[in-house]
Motif scaffolding. Structure first.
Motif, mmCIF file in Angstrom:
data_model
loop_
_atom_site.group_PDB
_atom_site.id
_atom_site.type_symbol
_atom_site.label_atom_id
_atom_site.label_comp_id
_atom_site.label_asym_id
_atom_site.label_seq_id
_atom_site.Cartn_x
_atom_site.Cartn_y
_atom_site.Cartn_z
ATOM 1 N N ALA A 38 64.390 -7.362 -62.206
ATOM 2 C CA ALA A 38 64.955 -8.341 -63.025
ATOM 3 C C ALA A 38 65.729 -9.536 -62.417
ATOM 4 C CB ALA A 38 65.349 -8.130 -64.375
ATOM 5 N N PHE A 39 66.683 -8.953 -61.594
ATOM 6 C CA PHE A 39 67.827 -9.723 -60.696
ATOM 7 C C PHE A 39 67.104 -10.079 -59.564
ATOM 8 C CE2 PHE A 39 69.490 -6.304 -63.389
ATOM 9 C CZ PHE A 39 70.962 -7.125 -63.996
ATOM 10 N N LEU A 40 66.062 -9.393 -58.638
ATOM 11 C CA LEU A 40 65.571 -9.702 -57.503
ATOM 12 C C LEU A 40 64.411 -10.655 -57.445
ATOM 13 C CD1 LEU A 40 66.483 -6.599 -55.551
ATOM 14 C CD2 LEU A 40 67.920 -8.499 -55.527
ATOM 15 N N LEU A 41 63.818 -10.423 -58.694
ATOM 16 C CA LEU A 41 62.247 -11.327 -58.709
ATOM 17 C C LEU A 41 62.165 -12.089 -59.678
ATOM 18 C CD1 LEU A 41 59.611 -11.102 -57.591
ATOM 19 C CD2 LEU A 41 59.010 -9.113 -59.090
ATOM 20 N N LEU A 58 68.934 -13.660 -66.227
ATOM 21 C CA LEU A 58 70.129 -12.863 -65.388
ATOM 22 C C LEU A 58 70.917 -12.263 -66.414
ATOM 23 C CD1 LEU A 58 70.981 -12.246 -62.499
ATOM 24 C CD2 LEU A 58 72.628 -13.929 -62.469
ATOM 25 N N TRP A 59 71.492 -13.169 -67.537
ATOM 26 C CA TRP A 59 72.326 -12.671 -68.649
ATOM 27 C C TRP A 59 71.740 -11.556 -69.353
ATOM 28 C CZ3 TRP A 59 76.900 -12.725 -71.067
ATOM 29 C CH2 TRP A 59 77.075 -12.844 -72.320
ATOM 30 N N VAL A 60 70.560 -11.675 -69.723
ATOM 31 C CA VAL A 60 69.768 -10.746 -70.586
ATOM 32 C C VAL A 60 69.648 -9.379 -69.785
ATOM 33 C CG1 VAL A 60 67.746 -10.059 -71.875
ATOM 34 C CG2 VAL A 60 68.678 -12.217 -72.192
ATOM 35 N N ALA A 61 69.206 -9.550 -68.581
ATOM 36 C CA ALA A 61 69.101 -8.425 -67.657
ATOM 37 C C ALA A 61 70.343 -7.648 -67.529
ATOM 38 C CB ALA A 61 68.464 -8.790 -66.220
ATOM 39 N N ALA A 62 71.649 -8.272 -67.193
ATOM 40 C CA ALA A 62 72.880 -7.781 -67.244
ATOM 41 C C ALA A 62 73.269 -6.764 -68.396
ATOM 42 C CB ALA A 62 73.901 -8.440 -66.740
ATOM 43 N N VAL A 63 73.265 -7.476 -69.825
ATOM 44 C CA VAL A 63 73.481 -7.092 -70.889
ATOM 45 C C VAL A 63 72.726 -6.147 -71.523
ATOM 46 C CG1 VAL A 63 74.043 -7.488 -73.283
ATOM 47 C CG2 VAL A 63 74.851 -9.177 -71.568
ATOM 48 N N SER A 64 71.536 -6.169 -71.113
ATOM 49 C CA SER A 64 70.448 -5.083 -71.595
ATOM 50 C C SER A 64 70.553 -3.980 -70.894
ATOM 51 C CB SER A 64 69.140 -5.580 -71.683
ATOM 52 O OG SER A 64 68.637 -6.098 -70.452
ATOM 53 N N GLU A 65 70.766 -3.974 -69.534
ATOM 54 C CA GLU A 65 70.977 -2.812 -68.888
ATOM 55 C C GLU A 65 72.295 -2.048 -68.939
ATOM 56 O OE1 GLU A 65 70.002 -1.420 -64.310
ATOM 57 O OE2 GLU A 65 71.160 -3.204 -64.599
ATOM 58 N N TRP A 66 73.366 -2.794 -69.397
ATOM 59 C CA TRP A 66 74.553 -2.404 -69.617
ATOM 60 C C TRP A 66 74.152 -1.553 -70.965
ATOM 61 C CZ3 TRP A 66 78.211 -2.490 -73.460
ATOM 62 C CH2 TRP A 66 79.519 -1.829 -73.490
ATOM 63 N N LEU A 67 73.902 -2.121 -71.944
ATOM 64 C CA LEU A 67 73.611 -1.537 -73.184
ATOM 65 C C LEU A 67 72.781 -0.109 -73.131
ATOM 66 C CD1 LEU A 67 73.053 -4.503 -75.459
ATOM 67 C CD2 LEU A 67 75.194 -2.774 -75.525
ATOM 68 N N ARG A 189 71.820 -17.341 -76.846
ATOM 69 C CA ARG A 189 73.212 -17.317 -76.664
ATOM 70 C C ARG A 189 73.536 -17.164 -75.174
ATOM 71 N NH1 ARG A 189 72.099 -14.849 -81.255
ATOM 72 N NH2 ARG A 189 73.599 -14.827 -83.174
ATOM 73 N N VAL A 190 73.092 -18.009 -74.656
ATOM 74 C CA VAL A 190 73.122 -18.110 -73.067
ATOM 75 C C VAL A 190 74.389 -18.817 -72.466
ATOM 76 C CG1 VAL A 190 71.969 -19.027 -70.933
ATOM 77 C CG2 VAL A 190 70.606 -18.111 -72.937
ATOM 78 N N GLY A 256 78.366 -7.114 -61.003
ATOM 79 C CA GLY A 256 78.521 -7.914 -59.840
ATOM 80 C C GLY A 256 77.659 -9.120 -60.106
ATOM 81 N N ALA A 257 76.636 -8.827 -60.927
ATOM 82 C CA ALA A 257 75.611 -10.103 -61.160
ATOM 83 C C ALA A 257 76.480 -11.216 -62.166
ATOM 84 C CB ALA A 257 74.245 -9.497 -61.833
ATOM 85 N N MET A 258 77.259 -10.683 -63.044
ATOM 86 C CA MET A 258 77.753 -11.571 -64.027
ATOM 87 C C MET A 258 78.932 -12.234 -63.260
ATOM 88 S SD MET A 258 76.695 -11.676 -67.001
ATOM 89 C CE MET A 258 75.218 -11.773 -66.116
ATOM 90 N N LEU A 259 79.698 -11.616 -62.434
ATOM 91 C CA LEU A 259 80.636 -12.247 -61.469
ATOM 92 C C LEU A 259 80.233 -13.348 -60.434
ATOM 93 C CD1 LEU A 259 83.563 -12.784 -60.651
ATOM 94 C CD2 LEU A 259 83.447 -10.901 -58.915
ATOM 95 N N GLY A 260 78.824 -12.857 -60.238
ATOM 96 C CA GLY A 260 78.227 -13.996 -59.155
ATOM 97 C C GLY A 260 77.717 -15.186 -60.010
ATOM 98 N N LEU A 261 77.212 -14.957 -61.307
ATOM 99 C CA LEU A 261 76.822 -16.074 -61.921
ATOM 100 C C LEU A 261 77.812 -17.062 -62.298
ATOM 101 C CD1 LEU A 261 74.550 -17.511 -63.769
ATOM 102 C CD2 LEU A 261 75.047 -15.857 -65.498
ATOM 103 N N GLY A 262 79.048 -16.340 -62.594
ATOM 104 C CA GLY A 262 80.245 -17.354 -62.838
ATOM 105 C C GLY A 262 80.673 -18.258 -61.587
#
Length: 339
Positions: A38-41, A58-67, A189-190, A256-262
């Motif tokens: 989801a992050f790389l492709l 990217l937002w959905v991938a990070a939050v869904s994997e964390w949950l 909520r992007v 890391g992905a969330m910080l990189g997005l910011g």
């Protein structure tokens, strides 16, 4: 749950017997449905199609994997490849099953992370593509096609996870339904064009929230490393047990992905405005860079060093896709135009 697990094992056995001729296809499906895909492709493809869609993926991938990580710590789901060995139900009649290189994941099994993240992320892409097709053609028939493809992907991912003994069927169904709900909710909520401080707080919130929850469970006497020990015990090939499948690897990737997005939106607010052809070039270059980037072997000892480097790797992914590669292509195309 023994009855559910037992029926799941016999279903996996029957599935392997019926579709073993398509082993390479199912391994490919489980590979491309890995949360890291989801992050790389998915993220680069979606971003160069639509900036908002890419950020949403990217937002959905990070939050869904964390949950998914939190749910696994709570639900304590078994995985078929180790439950068969731990259970005493198959001593007289062991199932005729086979493990694969993608089987031996170390986290708890419920719900399926592959199914949950894939269903959440691909919902964003399918709904965006459906809206795009309808806006250009006004055809309800064409608008339905992305959703049909979406359902086919979810079914294929679910079958692949059961086939390789990574999950029981009910874990796949639970992960899929949960992912769909998360995708629908978060797609509205992007965090587009939010300040850097927002993403720093999100990244640190995900990290501290998971660590505090982990510490609280450990304090209550819950051993959260139980699944890692079982994976090492029952995996038929020790080299198949990888550190990048542990829960803390997922946590490092998401933060890391969330910080990189910011950082990406901070370096270049609004992104680079590129025509269609340069965007295709950006996608090709980004895919090449991320492919080789992901192939870099990280030291696995000590584990803390691995997790820190893993965090840095995924903090660079959004910057490669949103800033570095588009900036380079923009520079080259502008220079050619001026000449």
């Amino acid at each position: 749950m023994e009855t559910v697990y037992t029926q799941g094992v016999w279903l996996a056995e029957a599935l392997q017997k019926r579709v073993m001729n398509y082993e390479k296809f199912w391994l490919f499906v489980t590979h491309v449905s890995d949360p890291k895909a989801a992050f790389l492709l998915c993220f680069p493809m979606a971003y160069y199609f639509s900036r908002r869609t890419g950020i949403a993926v990217l937002w959905v991938a990070a939050v869904s994997e964390w949950l998914n990580l939190v749910f696994k710590w709570i639900l304590f789901g078994e995985r078929p490849f180790w439950w068969i060995g731990e259970s005493s139900l198959f001593e007289t009649k062991p199932p005729q099953i086979q493990q694969f290189s993608y089987t031996c994941e170390t986290g708890p099994g419920s719900p399926s992370g592959h199914s949950m993240v894939t269903s959440a992320v691909w919902w964003v892409m399918a709904s965006t593509l459906a809206s795009f097709l309808y806006s250009y053609t006004r055809s309800m028939l064409l608008m339905v096609v992305p959703y049909l493809l979406y359902l086919m992907v979810l079914v294929a991912v679910g079958i692949s996870r059961v086939f390789i003994l990574a999950h029981f069927p009910h874990q796949v169904v639970t992960g899929t339904l949960t992912g769909i709900v998360i995708g629908v909710i978060l797609n509205h909520r992007v965090p587009d064009l939010r300040p850097l401080s927002f993403f720093v707080h999100i990244s640190m919130g995900l990290l501290l929230g998971a660590l505090l929850f982990h510490a609280a469970l450990e304090r209550c006497g819950v051993n959260l490393s139980w699944s890692i020990a079982l994976a090492k015990k029952w995996c038929s090939h020790p080299e198949w047990v990888r550190l990048d499948t542990t829960p803390f690897s997922s946590l490092a990737r998401d933060c890391g992905a969330m910080l990189g997005l910011g950082l990406s939106q901070y370096w270049k607010p609004g992104g680079w405005a590129l025509p269609r052809a340069p965007r295709a070039l950006c996608l090709a270059l980004s895919a090449m860079v991320l492919y080789h980037f992901n192939r870099i072997l990280l030291p696995t000892s000590p584990p803390l060093l691995f997790y820190c480097l893993f965090f840095i790797r995924y903090s660079l992914v959004p910057q490669v896709v949103m800033v570095f590669v588009p900036g380079l292509v923009h520079l080259l195309t502008e220079k050619k135009k001026n000449n």
